[in-house]
Design an enzyme around this catalytic site. Structure first.
Site, PDB file in Angstrom:
ATOM      1  N   HIS A 128       0.884  -1.171   0.000  1.00 59.68           N
ATOM      2  CA  HIS A 128       0.000   0.000   0.000  1.00 59.68           C
ATOM      3  C   HIS A 128       0.916   1.213   0.000  1.00 59.68           C
ATOM      4  CE1 HIS A 128      -3.216  -2.735   1.090  1.00 59.68           C
ATOM      5  NE2 HIS A 128      -2.436  -3.198   2.047  1.00 59.68           N
TER       6      HIS A 128
ATOM      7  N   ALA B 245      16.077  12.024   6.207  1.00 60.72           N
ATOM      8  CA  ALA B 245      17.097  12.676   7.026  1.00 60.72           C
ATOM      9  C   ALA B 245      16.477  13.095   8.359  1.00 60.72           C
ATOM     10  CB  ALA B 245      17.657  13.887   6.302  1.00 60.72           C
TER      11      ALA B 245
ATOM     12  N   TYR C 131      19.262  16.889  -0.639  1.00 55.24           N
ATOM     13  CA  TYR C 131      19.216  15.430  -0.733  1.00 55.24           C
ATOM     14  C   TYR C 131      20.627  14.822  -0.666  1.00 55.24           C
ATOM     15  CZ  TYR C 131      17.593  10.773  -1.747  1.00 55.24           C
ATOM     16  OH  TYR C 131      17.308   9.446  -1.650  1.00 55.24           O
TER      17      TYR C 131
ATOM     18  N   ALA D   4       5.852  -2.110  13.365  1.00 54.34           N
ATOM     19  CA  ALA D   4       4.905  -1.036  13.054  1.00 54.34           C
ATOM     20  C   ALA D   4       5.099   0.133  14.008  1.00 54.34           C
ATOM     21  CB  ALA D   4       3.477  -1.559  13.156  1.00 54.34           C
TER      22      ALA D   4
END
Length: 119
Positions: free
Chosen positions: A24, A49, A56, A90
């Site tokens: 998902h 980060a 980036y 989770a």
């Protein structure tokens, strides 16, 4: 376009190995330095980060090694490594590297199981 269609944020320069599974995509941010092969990332995961990084810089972002599984809602922040075959529970908040084969859970994440060496 990924964000509008799938709710998924992926930087154009991110190196992703084959076999990435995203069951998902909604709410997922893949701001990692690199993602290995055979990785599974569930929804609402953030890889990024731990400080503002508009340029980036891969040196400020997580490395996800082959076969890692990252559970729903987990946050993996900063220059950490998720070792080969590790599992992130989770909603865990990972701020330190996780060894290969280990399981990390909690806020902040802690190792609850490490890979047992084979004889």
């Amino acid at each position: 376009m990924n964000f509008q269609l799938f709710g998924l944020e992926v930087p154009a320069s991110l190196s992703i190995g084959g076999g990435l599974v995203l069951p998902h995509t909604i709410g997922t941010v893949l701001g990692a330095a690199s993602i290995g092969e055979g990785v599974t990332i569930f929804h609402q995961v953030t890889l990024g980060a731990s400080v503002a990084d508009f340029q980036y810089d891969p040196g400020k972002r997580p490395v996800v090694e082959d076969g890692a599984t990252i559970g729903v809602g987990a946050k993996v922040l900063g220059p950490v490594t998720l070792g080969r075959g590790c599992t992130i529970g989770a909603n865990a908040v990972v701020l330190a590297s996780v060894p290969p084969g280990a399981t990390a859970v909690g806020i902040p994440a802690r190792i609850i199981q490490s890979e047992v060496p084979s004889a």
